[in-house]
Design a protein around this motif. Structure first.
Motif, short mmCIF file in Angstrom:
data_model
loop_
_atom_site.label_atom_id
_atom_site.label_comp_id
_atom_site.label_asym_id
_atom_site.label_seq_id
_atom_site.Cartn_x
_atom_site.Cartn_y
_atom_site.Cartn_z
N VAL A 1 0.84 -1.21 0.00
CA VAL A 1 0.00 0.00 0.00
C VAL A 1 0.86 1.25 0.00
O VAL A 1 0.59 2.20 -0.74
N THR A 2 1.93 1.26 0.79
CA THR A 2 2.75 2.47 0.82
C THR A 2 3.53 2.67 -0.47
O THR A 2 3.85 3.79 -0.83
N MET A 3 3.80 1.59 -1.19
CA MET A 3 4.54 1.69 -2.44
C MET A 3 3.62 1.69 -3.67
O MET A 3 4.10 1.76 -4.79
N ALA A 4 2.32 1.64 -3.46
CA ALA A 4 1.37 1.51 -4.56
C ALA A 4 1.49 2.64 -5.58
O ALA A 4 1.31 2.42 -6.78
N ASP A 5 1.82 3.84 -5.13
CA ASP A 5 1.93 4.96 -6.06
C ASP A 5 3.35 5.10 -6.62
O ASP A 5 3.64 6.03 -7.36
N GLY A 6 4.24 4.20 -6.24
CA GLY A 6 5.59 4.21 -6.79
C GLY A 6 6.59 5.00 -5.97
O GLY A 6 7.78 4.96 -6.26
N GLU B 1 8.43 10.89 3.59
CA GLU B 1 8.66 10.90 5.04
C GLU B 1 7.36 10.78 5.82
O GLU B 1 7.30 10.09 6.84
N GLY B 2 6.30 11.43 5.34
CA GLY B 2 5.01 11.35 6.01
C GLY B 2 4.47 9.92 6.04
O GLY B 2 3.90 9.48 7.04
N ILE C 1 3.40 4.75 8.86
CA ILE C 1 3.70 3.33 9.09
C ILE C 1 4.11 3.12 10.54
O ILE C 1 3.60 2.21 11.22
N ASP C 2 5.01 3.96 11.04
CA ASP C 2 5.45 3.83 12.43
C ASP C 2 4.28 3.94 13.40
O ASP C 2 4.19 3.16 14.36
#
Length: 114
Positions: free
Chosen positions: A22-27, A31-32, A37-38
């Motif tokens: 999900v965090t890499m879905a947009d490529g 930092e946000g 995630i943290d």
């Protein structure tokens, strides 16, 4: 938010992969998103996230194997925790990106299959 201590190792490995997907879905990842995630990992008490992510990345090499792995997750509670986490993560910046929604929707469809 749930405590991932209730999940099996296999379920935590998949959850770690979902968080990454999900965090890499947009490529890109900024930092946000790392802060998000943290925050989510802390809420989930996901202490072995890094180890689970390493296991995931060693075993899941492409989109097809990602969704095949999803089919192995049988616990309704685990599925709910995973979907809830993905949903929360996708809302961190307001409206979810289409690519994030696609992951959520496809997992939901897979887990609705009989």
């Amino acid at each position: 938010m749930h405590d991932v201590g209730k999940l099996t190792r296999e379920e935590r490995v998949f959850l770690a992969g979902c968080i990454r997907a999900v965090t890499m879905a947009d490529g890109t990842i900024d930092e946000g998103e790392l802060d998000d995630i943290d925050s989510i990992l802390e809420k989930l008490k996901f202490r072995d996230y890094e180890e689970c992510l390493v296991d995931f990345e060693e075993n899941i090499k492409d989109e097809e194997s990602f969704y095949e792995y999803a089919r192995r997750i049988k616990s309704r509670e685990a599925r709910d925790i995973i979907l809830e986490t993905i949903y929360e993560l996708s809302l961190q910046n307001g409206m979810p990106e289409e690519s994030e929604e696609n992951i959520f929707n496809r997992l939901n469809r897979i887990w609705q299959e009989k």
